[in-house]
Design an enzyme around this catalytic site. Structure first.
Site, short mmCIF file in Angstrom:
data_model
loop_
_atom_site.label_atom_id
_atom_site.label_comp_id
_atom_site.label_asym_id
_atom_site.label_seq_id
_atom_site.Cartn_x
_atom_site.Cartn_y
_atom_site.Cartn_z
N PHE A 100 44.33 50.73 45.69
CA PHE A 100 44.23 52.16 45.67
C PHE A 100 43.06 52.88 46.20
O PHE A 100 42.88 54.19 45.73
CB PHE A 100 44.42 52.34 43.84
CG PHE A 100 45.51 51.71 43.29
CD1 PHE A 100 46.60 51.72 43.80
CD2 PHE A 100 45.15 50.63 42.39
CE1 PHE A 100 47.95 51.17 43.03
CE2 PHE A 100 46.13 50.04 41.73
CZ PHE A 100 47.46 50.34 42.13
N GLU A 128 39.65 53.22 49.17
CA GLU A 128 38.88 52.78 50.28
C GLU A 128 37.53 52.87 50.02
O GLU A 128 37.07 53.82 49.28
CB GLU A 128 39.18 53.43 51.49
CG GLU A 128 40.64 53.22 52.08
CD GLU A 128 40.93 53.85 53.36
OE1 GLU A 128 41.99 53.69 54.15
OE2 GLU A 128 40.41 55.16 53.55
N ASP A 137 36.72 41.30 32.30
CA ASP A 137 37.22 40.72 33.32
C ASP A 137 35.95 40.07 34.12
O ASP A 137 35.98 40.30 35.40
CB ASP A 137 37.93 41.88 34.19
CG ASP A 137 38.64 40.90 35.47
OD1 ASP A 137 39.08 39.90 35.19
OD2 ASP A 137 38.89 41.53 36.49
N LYS A 158 34.26 37.35 36.05
CA LYS A 158 34.63 36.20 36.92
C LYS A 158 33.81 36.14 38.02
O LYS A 158 33.12 37.14 38.20
CB LYS A 158 36.08 36.30 37.27
CG LYS A 158 36.33 37.63 38.14
CD LYS A 158 37.81 37.87 38.33
CE LYS A 158 38.15 39.19 39.01
NZ LYS A 158 39.51 39.43 39.31
N ASN A 214 33.25 39.23 40.54
CA ASN A 214 32.50 40.25 40.10
C ASN A 214 31.14 40.23 39.89
O ASN A 214 30.31 40.90 39.39
CB ASN A 214 33.14 40.81 38.87
CG ASN A 214 34.68 41.36 39.01
OD1 ASN A 214 35.03 41.70 40.26
ND2 ASN A 214 35.43 41.32 38.02
N ASP A 233 32.85 45.99 38.94
CA ASP A 233 34.10 46.08 38.67
C ASP A 233 34.47 46.36 37.13
O ASP A 233 34.87 45.45 36.45
CB ASP A 233 34.96 44.94 39.15
CG ASP A 233 36.65 45.41 39.39
OD1 ASP A 233 36.86 46.25 38.65
OD2 ASP A 233 37.16 44.61 40.05
N THR A 278 41.85 37.89 33.80
CA THR A 278 42.23 37.20 35.18
C THR A 278 42.46 35.62 34.71
O THR A 278 41.87 35.11 33.89
CB THR A 278 41.12 37.26 36.13
OG1 THR A 278 40.98 38.33 36.54
CG2 THR A 278 41.54 36.11 37.39
#
Length: 307
Positions: free
Chosen positions: A8, A10, A116, A118, A121, A137, A155
């Protein structure tokens, strides 16, 4: 300079005219906001400032877009740096996890759960050999209101048993994820891995993992004990970040200085440094969604200058 395109947004590398300082600019169309976690991410990032957290420097909006001015992080992802090191030890892994724990401890003190954590990140601030680790993130992060949460997200492979069991959960889910990351850093493969998602979730919910020979033969008992405490099935018995930061493997001298580079990197390349793993992870996210569990199905938008 264009850096990265997510589901979603850039991301561009930009220079502030007045100071010449470089930043990462994350641009998102407002019409996509309903399909993203940006609003939550902004609310969280506005509240936090820590040396090991990728920070939000400023925020703007136009009629059509939101713009997040983010701290520029240029050192690359954790696994890529390990593969490039040439020499790698338990002590190196311990130093990484200590920084992650410090960042997450700060978040928990401020009633924020990342949800999240991981390897993707965890980024290096720059390309210096001793660059610090940055947690990134915050799209799935949550501000605690009553101490527990119920929305299942994360995740596959890193998510805690209580989340998969669709039980109310707390900030202990982050500590489980750090345990999983520690496990991988010391052997190069995940503690839970199955081609079939049902068996994968079943193993996680039973906390069914092992320290396989020969991959764990040269790893200290202290490291294994640390992992067991972080990956404790019962969240009320699981280490908190404060307890983890006091463990000898983190603050003492129990982390071994023996080179484990070859063994770990062979497994990292086999299990993580291929598109196959990322495809499987994305498939797992969709399968979780089919089961009525809301998991991370968006592409990560970490701000990293080498992407």
């Amino acid at each position: 300079m264009f850096l990265h395109r997510g589901s979603f947004s850039e991301v561009f590398m930009v220079r502030e005219k007045k100071t010449g300082k470089m930043y990462a600019l994350k641009c998102l169309k407002k019409k996509h906001l309903a399909h993203s976690n940006l609003e939550n991410e902004i609310n969280v990032l506005r509240r936090i400032k820590h040396d090991n957290v990728v920070g939000l420097e400023d925020f703007y909006e136009s009629r059509t877009h939101y713009y997040l001015v983010m701290q520029l992080v240029s050192g690359g992802e954790l696994f890529d740096r390990i593969l490039d090191k040439g020499v790698y030890t338990e002590k190196d892994a311990s130093k990484v996890i200590k920084q992650v724990l410090q960042a997450v401890s700060y978040l928990h003190e401020n009633s924020i759960v990342h949800r999240d954590l991981k390897p993707e990140n965890l980024l290096y601030y720059n390309t210096d050999e001793n660059a610090k680790i940055m947690v990134s993130d915050f799209g799935l992060s949550k501000t605690l209101e009553h101490g527990v949460m119920s929305t299942a997200c994360g995740t596959p492979g890193y998510v805690a048993p209580e989340v998969l069991a669709q039980k109310p959960y707390s900030k202990a889910v982050d500590c489980w994820s750090i345990g999983v990351i520690t496990y991988i850093l010391l052997c190069g493969y995940p503690p839970f891995f199955e081609e079939n998602e049902k068996r994968l979730f079943s193993k996680i919910m039973r906390a069914e993992y092992a320290f396989h020979s020969p991959f764990w033969d040269d790893i200290s008992e202290s490291a294994k004990e640390f992992i067991k405490n972080m990956m404790e099935k019962n969240p009320t018995k699981r280490f908190t970040t404060e307890q983890a930061l006091r463990h000898p493997w983190i603050v003492g001298d129990t982390a071994r200085d023996q080179d484990i580079y070859q063994s770990v990197c062979e497994q990292l390349e086999r299990n993580f440094a291929t598109s196959k793993w990322k495809v499987m992870a994305n498939q797992g996210s969709r399968l979780l969604s089919h089961k009525g569990i809301c998991c991370d199905a968006h592409n990560s938008d970490e701000v990293s200058a080498d992407k």
